[in-house]
Design an enzyme around this catalytic site. Structure first.
Site, PDB file in Angstrom:
ATOM      1  N   THR A  93     -41.730   2.681  29.542  1.00  0.00           N
ATOM      2  CA  THR A  93     -42.957   1.894  29.390  1.00  0.00           C
ATOM      3  C   THR A  93     -43.635   1.787  30.746  1.00  0.00           C
ATOM      4  O   THR A  93     -43.070   1.215  31.683  1.00  0.00           O
ATOM      5  CB  THR A  93     -42.633   0.481  28.844  1.00  0.00           C
ATOM      6  OG1 THR A  93     -41.980   0.639  27.582  1.00  0.00           O
ATOM      7  CG2 THR A  93     -43.896  -0.324  28.643  1.00  0.00           C
ATOM      8  N   LYS A 168     -47.971   0.320  22.955  1.00  0.00           N
ATOM      9  CA  LYS A 168     -46.743  -0.389  23.343  1.00  0.00           C
ATOM     10  C   LYS A 168     -47.102  -1.748  23.970  1.00  0.00           C
ATOM     11  O   LYS A 168     -46.407  -2.744  23.758  1.00  0.00           O
ATOM     12  CB  LYS A 168     -45.936   0.469  24.322  1.00  0.00           C
ATOM     13  CG  LYS A 168     -44.669  -0.192  24.878  1.00  0.00           C
ATOM     14  CD  LYS A 168     -43.579  -0.335  23.841  1.00  0.00           C
ATOM     15  CE  LYS A 168     -42.394  -1.153  24.331  1.00  0.00           C
ATOM     16  NZ  LYS A 168     -41.381  -0.467  25.042  1.00  0.00           N
ATOM     17  N   LYS A 236     -41.771  -6.739  33.508  1.00  0.00           N
ATOM     18  CA  LYS A 236     -42.492  -5.572  34.040  1.00  0.00           C
ATOM     19  C   LYS A 236     -43.628  -5.166  33.105  1.00  0.00           C
ATOM     20  O   LYS A 236     -44.758  -4.912  33.524  1.00  0.00           O
ATOM     21  CB  LYS A 236     -41.482  -4.423  34.207  1.00  0.00           C
ATOM     22  CG  LYS A 236     -42.029  -3.125  34.733  1.00  0.00           C
ATOM     23  CD  LYS A 236     -41.989  -1.944  33.814  1.00  0.00           C
ATOM     24  CE  LYS A 236     -40.848  -1.767  32.867  1.00  0.00           C
ATOM     25  NZ  LYS A 236     -40.998  -0.696  31.911  1.00  0.00           N
TER      26      LYS A 236
HETATM   27  P1  NA7 Z   1     -32.090   0.922  32.478  1.00  0.00           P
HETATM   28  O1  NA7 Z   1     -30.891   0.726  31.633  1.00  0.00           O
HETATM   29  O2  NA7 Z   1     -32.273   0.047  33.674  1.00  0.00           O
HETATM   30  O3  NA7 Z   1     -32.101   2.455  32.946  1.00  0.00           O
HETATM   31  C1  NA7 Z   1     -33.073   2.913  33.846  1.00  0.00           C
HETATM   32  C2  NA7 Z   1     -32.830   4.368  34.134  1.00  0.00           C
HETATM   33  O4  NA7 Z   1     -33.864   4.832  35.004  1.00  0.00           O
HETATM   34  C3  NA7 Z   1     -31.497   4.639  34.853  1.00  0.00           C
HETATM   35  O5  NA7 Z   1     -30.973   5.844  34.369  1.00  0.00           O
HETATM   36  C4  NA7 Z   1     -31.949   4.781  36.307  1.00  0.00           C
HETATM   37  O6  NA7 Z   1     -31.087   5.551  37.085  1.00  0.00           O
HETATM   38  C5  NA7 Z   1     -33.264   5.502  36.118  1.00  0.00           C
HETATM   39  N1  NA7 Z   1     -34.155   5.398  37.268  1.00  0.00           N
HETATM   40  C6  NA7 Z   1     -34.793   4.296  37.717  1.00  0.00           C
HETATM   41  N2  NA7 Z   1     -35.553   4.593  38.779  1.00  0.00           N
HETATM   42  C7  NA7 Z   1     -35.397   5.910  39.002  1.00  0.00           C
HETATM   43  C8  NA7 Z   1     -35.935   6.804  39.946  1.00  0.00           C
HETATM   44  N3  NA7 Z   1     -36.801   6.396  40.886  1.00  0.00           N
HETATM   45  N4  NA7 Z   1     -35.564   8.093  39.885  1.00  0.00           N
HETATM   46  C9  NA7 Z   1     -34.692   8.509  38.933  1.00  0.00           C
HETATM   47  N5  NA7 Z   1     -34.143   7.723  38.004  1.00  0.00           N
HETATM   48  C10 NA7 Z   1     -34.503   6.426  38.033  1.00  0.00           C
HETATM   49  O7  NA7 Z   1     -33.444   0.762  31.631  1.00  0.00           O
HETATM   50  P2  NA7 Z   1     -33.624   1.023  30.075  1.00  0.00           P
HETATM   51  O8  NA7 Z   1     -32.917   2.273  29.697  1.00  0.00           O
HETATM   52  O9  NA7 Z   1     -33.344  -0.225  29.328  1.00  0.00           O
HETATM   53  O10 NA7 Z   1     -35.202   1.248  29.992  1.00  0.00           O
HETATM   54  C11 NA7 Z   1     -35.797   2.472  30.384  1.00  0.00           C
HETATM   55  C12 NA7 Z   1     -37.277   2.442  30.072  1.00  0.00           C
HETATM   56  O11 NA7 Z   1     -37.503   2.297  28.651  1.00  0.00           O
HETATM   57  C13 NA7 Z   1     -38.035   1.295  30.712  1.00  0.00           C
HETATM   58  O12 NA7 Z   1     -39.323   1.717  31.103  1.00  0.00           O
HETATM   59  C14 NA7 Z   1     -38.125   0.261  29.593  1.00  0.00           C
HETATM   60  O13 NA7 Z   1     -39.182  -0.649  29.805  1.00  0.00           O
HETATM   61  C15 NA7 Z   1     -38.241   1.097  28.364  1.00  0.00           C
HETATM   62  P3  NA7 Z   1     -29.785   4.890  37.816  1.00  0.00           P
HETATM   63  O14 NA7 Z   1     -28.674   4.975  36.820  1.00  0.00           O
HETATM   64  O15 NA7 Z   1     -30.166   3.468  38.153  1.00  0.00           O
HETATM   65  O16 NA7 Z   1     -29.572   5.710  39.023  1.00  0.00           O
END
Ligand code: NA7
Length: 284
Positions: A93, A168, A236
């Site tokens: 999102t 959304k 957010k």
């Molecule tokens: P989570 O469980 O906090 O997962 C977030 C994922 O995003 C996680 O795999 C993170 O990797 C990854 N992430 C976050 N920032 C980065 C960057 N800069 N580069 C690469 N990967 C990143 O959130 P949800 O799964 O509950 O939600 C995901 C989205 O769907 C969000 O927008 C919601 O609002 C809807 P990590 O494991 O921390 O290294």
């Protein structure tokens, strides 16, 4: 048609798990490598060293990351693996403007972008029952249905790129209003000495019934708010809504109130709890 998934958080791991079960998952990547190793080991799927490797291995690349800057960073990283016809589906999102920026950023490589935020939370992602709101070329959406079927119960074309995110936002505004209503109403019921479990059953079978009451109300009864829809993520999303409205000179009281409540809860250390933790501020 092969899919890849970038971002194995609560949502991404559910999406990837369902694609793995149907044999459509070519590769995964996650910033924190241990998480990706655990997933790849459990599902027997290729673990990519970088986002570009996922893009090279898949026809459709799903991205599920936290916020706007994260999406743009990941897109930078996968550009080398893109080629004409590949489709990038962002289920995160983010702001509608960010979706449009994302589409422009991969267009020179021939990649097609769909903004495809989802409703249903981690439970829906795990069960493959999410509802997807899609912005972008509807013919592309039809073409990639084989990889959408295992992950959502419905995927709707809402208009050009950005329209999925705008839809959304409508959803998230409504969730804020409903949660405010549910938390205030159950706090009132508690103050009146009612059995809240019975209240949920009775009111939940009448005209005021709603999904949040039935799914998240029990958390309020038990005063226990385990991770579900993470409060920090809804905060957010409402921040995005506030920015969009501010650019139009509009201030929505519901958004301001809910953001102020969430700020307080985050300060108190409840940011990782389910949004039903809003009840903490209403109960007496
Ligand atoms: P989570 O469980 O906090 O997962 C977030 C994922 O995003 C996680 O795999 C993170 O990797 C990854 N992430 C976050 N920032 C980065 C960057 N800069 N580069 C690469 N990967 C990143 O959130 P949800 O799964 O509950 O939600 C995901 C989205 O769907 C969000 O927008 C919601 O609002 C809807 P990590 O494991 O921390 O290294």
């Amino acid at each position: 048609m092969k899919a890849g998934v970038i971002g194995l958080g609560a949502m991404g791991s559910g999406i990837a798990g369902n694609l793995a079960r149907t044999g459509q998952l070519a590769a995964v990547w996650n910033r924190t490598r241990e998480k990706a190793e655990a997933f790849a080991g459990e599902h027997g799927v290729a673990l990519a060293d970088e986002p570009a490797t996922v893009a090279a291995a898949a026809d459709v690349i799903f991205i599920s990351v936290d916020a706007d800057a994260d999406l743009l960073e990941v897109l930078d990283g996968l550009a080398d693996g893109l080629e004409p016809g590949k489709v990038v589906v962002d289920t995160s999102t983010v702001a509608p403007d960010t979706a449009r920026q994302a589409a422009e950023s991969i267009a020179p490589r021939g990649g097609v972008f769909l903004d495809a935020p989802v409703s249903g939370g981690p439970e829906g992602a795990r069960q493959g029952t999410m509802v997807m709101m899609v912005g972008g070329d509807s013919a592309v959406l039809e073409r990639i249905r084989p990889v959408l079927d295992p992950i959502c119960s419905a995927a709707h074309a809402m208009g050009p790129v950005g329209a999925g995110q705008a839809t959304k936002a409508v959803n998230q505004i409504m969730v804020a209003g409903i949660m405010q209503g549910v938390a205030a109403a159950l706090a009132y019921g508690k103050g009146q000495g009612l059995d809240l479990q019975q209240v949920i059953e009775v009111v939940g079978s009448g005209a005021a019934s709603n999904w949040q009451l039935l799914q998240r109300g029990p958390n309020m009864v038990e005063d226990h708010f385990p991770p579900g829809f993470r409060l920090a993520l809804h905060r957010k999303d409402l921040g995005i809504v506030r920015d969009v409205l501010a650019a139009e000179g509009i201030e929505l009281e519901l958004i301001e109130r809910t953001l102020a409540d969430y700020d307080r809860l985050v300060e108190q250390g409840h940011g990782d709890e389910d949004i039903s933790a809003l009840y903490r501020l209403r109960k007496t």
